[in-house]
Every structure is written in structure tokens, then in C-alpha cells.
Design a protein around this motif. Structure first.
Motif, PDB file in Angstrom:
ATOM      1  N   VAL A  91     -38.113 -12.766-122.346  1.00  0.00           N
ATOM      2  CA  VAL A  91     -39.302 -11.911-122.334  1.00  0.00           C
ATOM      3  C   VAL A  91     -39.863 -11.877-120.913  1.00  0.00           C
ATOM      4  O   VAL A  91     -39.866 -12.879-120.204  1.00  0.00           O
ATOM      5  N   THR A  92     -40.305 -10.698-120.509  1.00  0.00           N
ATOM      6  CA  THR A  92     -40.853 -10.500-119.174  1.00  0.00           C
ATOM      7  C   THR A  92     -41.877  -9.374-119.225  1.00  0.00           C
ATOM      8  O   THR A  92     -42.248  -8.917-120.323  1.00  0.00           O
ATOM      9  N   ASN A  93     -42.333  -8.931-118.064  1.00  0.00           N
ATOM     10  CA  ASN A  93     -43.256  -7.790-118.004  1.00  0.00           C
ATOM     11  C   ASN A  93     -42.487  -6.478-117.942  1.00  0.00           C
ATOM     12  O   ASN A  93     -41.419  -6.397-117.322  1.00  0.00           O
ATOM     13  N   ALA A  94     -43.060  -5.442-118.550  1.00  0.00           N
ATOM     14  CA  ALA A  94     -42.451  -4.109-118.472  1.00  0.00           C
ATOM     15  C   ALA A  94     -42.423  -3.618-117.027  1.00  0.00           C
ATOM     16  O   ALA A  94     -41.504  -2.910-116.628  1.00  0.00           O
ATOM     17  N   ALA A 116     -27.627  -9.190-117.375  1.00  0.00           N
ATOM     18  CA  ALA A 116     -28.443  -8.974-118.577  1.00  0.00           C
ATOM     19  C   ALA A 116     -28.725  -7.493-118.732  1.00  0.00           C
ATOM     20  O   ALA A 116     -28.656  -6.733-117.756  1.00  0.00           O
ATOM     21  N   ARG A 117     -29.044  -7.107-119.957  1.00  0.00           N
ATOM     22  CA  ARG A 117     -29.343  -5.700-120.257  1.00  0.00           C
ATOM     23  C   ARG A 117     -30.687  -5.587-120.965  1.00  0.00           C
ATOM     24  O   ARG A 117     -31.110  -6.503-121.674  1.00  0.00           O
ATOM     25  N   LEU A 118     -31.333  -4.447-120.781  1.00  0.00           N
ATOM     26  CA  LEU A 118     -32.617  -4.198-121.423  1.00  0.00           C
ATOM     27  C   LEU A 118     -32.449  -4.011-122.925  1.00  0.00           C
ATOM     28  O   LEU A 118     -31.560  -3.276-123.374  1.00  0.00           O
ATOM     29  N   VAL A 119     -33.269  -4.699-123.695  1.00  0.00           N
ATOM     30  CA  VAL A 119     -33.331  -4.466-125.134  1.00  0.00           C
ATOM     31  C   VAL A 119     -34.377  -3.400-125.426  1.00  0.00           C
ATOM     32  O   VAL A 119     -34.092  -2.397-126.086  1.00  0.00           O
ATOM     33  N   TYR A 120     -35.600  -3.612-124.916  1.00  0.00           N
ATOM     34  CA  TYR A 120     -36.667  -2.631-125.137  1.00  0.00           C
ATOM     35  C   TYR A 120     -37.827  -2.961-124.201  1.00  0.00           C
ATOM     36  O   TYR A 120     -38.135  -4.128-123.959  1.00  0.00           O
ATOM     37  N   LEU A 127     -44.992  -5.504-121.673  1.00  0.00           N
ATOM     38  CA  LEU A 127     -44.016  -6.517-122.068  1.00  0.00           C
ATOM     39  C   LEU A 127     -42.650  -5.866-122.278  1.00  0.00           C
ATOM     40  O   LEU A 127     -42.557  -4.676-122.616  1.00  0.00           O
ATOM     41  N   ALA A 128     -41.609  -6.645-122.078  1.00  0.00           N
ATOM     42  CA  ALA A 128     -40.247  -6.163-122.277  1.00  0.00           C
ATOM     43  C   ALA A 128     -39.365  -7.349-122.628  1.00  0.00           C
ATOM     44  O   ALA A 128     -39.695  -8.512-122.329  1.00  0.00           O
ATOM     45  N   VAL A 129     -38.229  -7.049-123.259  1.00  0.00           N
ATOM     46  CA  VAL A 129     -37.235  -8.073-123.571  1.00  0.00           C
ATOM     47  C   VAL A 129     -35.887  -7.624-123.024  1.00  0.00           C
ATOM     48  O   VAL A 129     -35.482  -6.476-123.232  1.00  0.00           O
ATOM     49  N   ILE A 130     -35.212  -8.523-122.303  1.00  0.00           N
ATOM     50  CA  ILE A 130     -33.846  -8.284-121.871  1.00  0.00           C
ATOM     51  C   ILE A 130     -32.963  -9.352-122.517  1.00  0.00           C
ATOM     52  O   ILE A 130     -33.468 -10.358-123.032  1.00  0.00           O
ATOM     53  N   LYS A 131     -31.634  -9.139-122.498  1.00  0.00           N
ATOM     54  CA  LYS A 131     -30.728 -10.107-123.140  1.00  0.00           C
ATOM     55  C   LYS A 131     -29.539 -10.386-122.236  1.00  0.00           C
ATOM     56  O   LYS A 131     -28.930  -9.465-121.686  1.00  0.00           O
ATOM     57  N   LEU A 132     -29.241 -11.668-122.057  1.00  0.00           N
ATOM     58  CA  LEU A 132     -28.098 -12.065-121.254  1.00  0.00           C
ATOM     59  C   LEU A 132     -26.808 -11.591-121.915  1.00  0.00           C
ATOM     60  O   LEU A 132     -26.645 -11.706-123.139  1.00  0.00           O
ATOM     61  N   ASP A 133     -25.863 -11.076-121.106  1.00  0.00           N
ATOM     62  CA  ASP A 133     -24.571 -10.664-121.651  1.00  0.00           C
ATOM     63  C   ASP A 133     -23.767 -11.863-122.118  1.00  0.00           C
ATOM     64  O   ASP A 133     -23.013 -11.780-123.095  1.00  0.00           O
ATOM     65  N   LYS A 134     -23.926 -12.968-121.437  1.00  0.00           N
ATOM     66  CA  LYS A 134     -23.241 -14.200-121.822  1.00  0.00           C
ATOM     67  C   LYS A 134     -24.237 -15.344-121.755  1.00  0.00           C
ATOM     68  O   LYS A 134     -24.871 -15.557-120.714  1.00  0.00           O
ATOM     69  N   VAL A 135     -24.374 -16.071-122.848  1.00  0.00           N
ATOM     70  CA  VAL A 135     -25.351 -17.164-122.901  1.00  0.00           C
ATOM     71  C   VAL A 135     -24.721 -18.425-122.322  1.00  0.00           C
ATOM     72  O   VAL A 135     -23.715 -18.917-122.841  1.00  0.00           O
ATOM     73  N   PRO A 136     -25.284 -18.964-121.243  1.00  0.00           N
ATOM     74  CA  PRO A 136     -24.710 -20.175-120.654  1.00  0.00           C
ATOM     75  C   PRO A 136     -24.997 -21.409-121.496  1.00  0.00           C
ATOM     76  O   PRO A 136     -25.968 -21.444-122.265  1.00  0.00           O
ATOM     77  N   GLN A 256     -40.899  -8.558-132.574  1.00  0.00           N
ATOM     78  CA  GLN A 256     -40.518  -7.264-133.139  1.00  0.00           C
ATOM     79  C   GLN A 256     -39.319  -6.662-132.401  1.00  0.00           C
ATOM     80  O   GLN A 256     -38.424  -6.079-133.011  1.00  0.00           O
ATOM     81  N   ILE A 257     -39.312  -6.817-131.078  1.00  0.00           N
ATOM     82  CA  ILE A 257     -38.213  -6.263-130.288  1.00  0.00           C
ATOM     83  C   ILE A 257     -36.905  -6.969-130.626  1.00  0.00           C
ATOM     84  O   ILE A 257     -35.856  -6.330-130.812  1.00  0.00           O
ATOM     85  N   VAL A 258     -36.943  -8.290-130.718  1.00  0.00           N
ATOM     86  CA  VAL A 258     -35.733  -9.057-131.045  1.00  0.00           C
ATOM     87  C   VAL A 258     -35.235  -8.696-132.448  1.00  0.00           C
ATOM     88  O   VAL A 258     -34.027  -8.532-132.676  1.00  0.00           O
ATOM     89  N   LYS A 259     -36.146  -8.531-133.391  1.00  0.00           N
ATOM     90  CA  LYS A 259     -35.757  -8.256-134.776  1.00  0.00           C
ATOM     91  C   LYS A 259     -35.369  -6.804-135.014  1.00  0.00           C
ATOM     92  O   LYS A 259     -34.375  -6.515-135.696  1.00  0.00           O
TER      93      LYS A 259
END
Length: 357
Positions: A91-94, A116-120, A127-136, A256-259
């Protein structure tokens, strides 16, 4: 006085003088003079363990939480983020992600950036959520605290990458809670009006955005988002006045974004209009003129129409677009409010049921 008496007095004085000097010499050492004893010594002895304990707690929190704070590099901007879960959501700022879709993320345990890529992105709450392409391996999610338990005077640490200095920590206190703050749109801001923000004296600098504001229990109580600007200094940041989005709102939006991949229940009230600030004959802000009305929206159902000038919403005096946004930010969808407005020179009031943004 005869010579014999004079000689006797001189002998007496000579005998007493060494005794007096000896007494004075003893007194100068402080070993037998209570008037100059170091009475602060016991206090210092008592305080030292408490200082060491507080310092140890700082270091413990930093060791526990800092691995959950990452650096986010977009093509033209740099900010921070907080690991939301063990699946790689951050989670980060938009305003950190802006309109971009891919990012480079540097975690505390990986020198090489991860993709990482933007989820929403939800600019309305910055606020915004991004997701790592590969989880270390070993990626650690942060623990988010209860915003209702945040109190003025609490010691807090701000963690992030100010000015690109990754894994930096600053310290301060919670200066106030419940602040409603309007973010500028210039310089990459979203222009959002955000309610219930946490004000802190911990230094918030460019690059801290999206990081973590942490209490001494190791819980994230907010996401540092912006620093106050001082108009007297040409809009430069005002030292010691920063704002963070409360953890409760972060969890609501990010959850909500994750779900769902988006925000389905914003909880933000809206009138369903576009509008602009109007001024009086002294060129002072005097209200908000309705420009367009969304069909079926709250204003439309209440009978408001283009050209109406809104001057009051409930108990809030409305003089500018910002004041209207701040009033709505403290309200909830479905709430009934009285709107005071001017139409054709006459003052009118109408009941409106607020919609959702």
C-alpha cells in the motif's frame, strides 16, 4: 598594653590561624560540606535506566517494522510503501504511483530492485495498492494499529525514503488527530480532501509519502502523505507539521482493493455536482456555484440545478470548493443535510440525502 601581654596575644592568634586554615581546606574538598553536595546524582542514576529502556524500545521497533517499508521507484517519481500482506501487496499513496502501471521496488532485505504492477489507485483518498511480480523469501507484512487508540502526545516514528535515502527513520509525536486536509493538485498531488488525518511532528519530506508512521508498539498507525506548506515561505514545507492517512482508512481502502481489485464502498459523501468558487464584489470567496448536476444524484434529487450558489451545508459555511470538499469529507453517504443556496438573488434551503463518491 604592656609588652608581655602583646606577646601573649600574638601567640594565641598564631595558634588559632592554622586550625582555621585547616578547617577551610577540608571544606573545599566537599567531603564534609553538605551545602555543596551533588543532590542531582541520585536523579541521574534513576533516569539513566529509563533512557536506556526507551532507546532500546526505539531500536526494537525499527528492527521489527523497517523490513516492511519499501522504496518505490516510478519513471519520474520516488516514494515509499508498506507491505500489506505476505502475497506481495504493497500500500502506498496514489500520488506516488500517479498514472503509471509498473514500478521498481527495493525492500530492506534485497539490494536488487523487484518489479511490481499497479492493482488499483484511488486518488480520492490518495491511496493505491501495487503487487510484486515475485514475492521474495522472508517478505514481512506490517501490523496495522487501531486509529481510535491514537492519542495526542504519543511517540511515533516515520519510516520511508526521504529524498531517496532508503530505510530512513525520523521521530516525533502525534500532534493532533481528526484533521481534515486538502491536498494540492500541483506538483503531482491528487487534489484530494482527506478527513481524520493524523498530524505529527516527525519530519515528512519528499520520498516519505506512502511510508509508515509507527507507534512504539510496532504498529503502523498511518501512512505519511504530505507536509504543511507555509505561504509565508513561498509554499515551502513547514517544519514539524506533517499528516498521515489513519490506519483504519488504509485498511478499509487497501482491503477492498486486494479483495475486489477496486474500491467498492468509499464511505465518502457526495452531492453529485461539478462546481466552482465564486467571489463577491470585494473579490472575496462567497460560495460555490453549481456548474453541472449528475442525473439521479443527491443534488438532482433535491432539486438543485446549475447556477445555484451553495453557501452552507449543514453547520458548515461554504465559501470555496475546498470548504465544500472538507465539509463532505466529514459526512457519510445516506446522511440527510440542509443545503442553503442562492437562486435568482433569493436565499433558499433544501433537504438533501448525500450520495457516495
Amino acid at each position: 598594653m604592656d609588652a608581655s601581654l602583646t606577646r601573649a596575644l600574638r601567640k594565641a592568634v598564631s595558634a588559632v590561624a592554622p586550625v582555621c586554615c585547616a578547617a577551610l581546606a577540608v571544606g573545599c574538598t566537599g567531603s564534609s560540606a553538605p551545602a555543596v553536595q551533588d543532590t542531582a546524582a541520585p536523579a541521574r542514576t534513576a533516569v539513566l535506566p529509563a533512557v536506556n529502556e526507551l532507546q532500546a524500545q526505539y531500536q526494537k521497533v525499527i528492527k521489527e517494522v523497517l523490513p516492511s517499508v519499501v522504496q518505490i521507484q516510478a519513471s519520474h517519481d520516488l516514494g515509499s510503501g508498506v507491505v500489506y500482506d505476505d502475497k506481495g501487496h504493497i500500500v502506498t499513496n496514489a500520488h506516488v504511483v500517479q498514472s503509471e502501471k509498473t514500478f521498481q521496488v527495493t525492500t530492506a532485505n534485497n539490494e536488487e530492485p523487484l518489479t511490481a504492477r499497479l492493482v488499483y489507485s484511488y486518488p480520492e483518498q490518495d491511496l493505491a495498492v501495487i503487487k510484486l511480480d515475485k514475492v521474495p523469501a522472508g517478505l514481512k507484512a506490517a501490523q496495522f494499529g487501531d486509529s481510535e487508540k491514537v492519542e495526542v502526545g504519543q511517540i511515533v516514528l516515520a519510516m520511508g525514503s526521504p529524498l531517496g535515502l532508503s530505510s530512513s527513520v525520523t521521530q516525533g509525536i502525534v500532534s493532533a488527530t481528526g484533521r481534515t486536509v486538502s491536498e494540492g493538485s500541483a506538483g503531482g498531488g491528487t487534489g484530494a480532501t482527506i478527513a481524520n488525518m493524523v498530524q505529527t511532528s516527525a519530519a515528512i519530506n519528499p520520498g516519505n509519502s506512502g511510508g509508515a508512521l509507527v507507534n512504539l508498539a510496532g504498529q503502523v498507525i498511518g501512512i505519511p502523505t504530505l507536509a504543511a506548506a507555509d505561504p509565508g515561505l513561498g509554499g515551502s514545507a513547514a517544519a514539524g507539521i506533517g499528516f498521515a492517512i489513519p490506519a483504519s482508512m488504509v485498511k478499509t481502502v487497501a482491503g477492498q482493493i486486494v479483495k475486489n481489485g477496486k474500491v467498492v464502498d468509499s464511505g465518502r459523501a457526495a452531492l453529485g455536482i461539478t462546481a466552482r468558487t465564486v467571489v463577491d464584489d470585494r473579490y472575496q470567496p462567497a460560495g460555490v456555484a453549481v456548474v453541472t448536476v449528475s442525473s439521479g444524484g443527491a443534488a438532482d434529487r433535491a432539486g438543485l440545478r446549475p447556477g445555484d450558489i451553495i453557501t452552507r451545508l449543514g453547520d458548515h459555511s461554504i465559501t470555496t470548493i475546498t470548504s465544500l470538499s472538507e465539509a463532505l469529507a466529514t459526512d457519510r453517504p445516506g446522511q440527510r443535510m440542509t443545503v442553503t443556496f442562492q437562486r435568482d438573488g433569493a436565499v433558499r434551503t433544501v433537504e438533501v440525502t448525500l450520495g457516495e463518491q
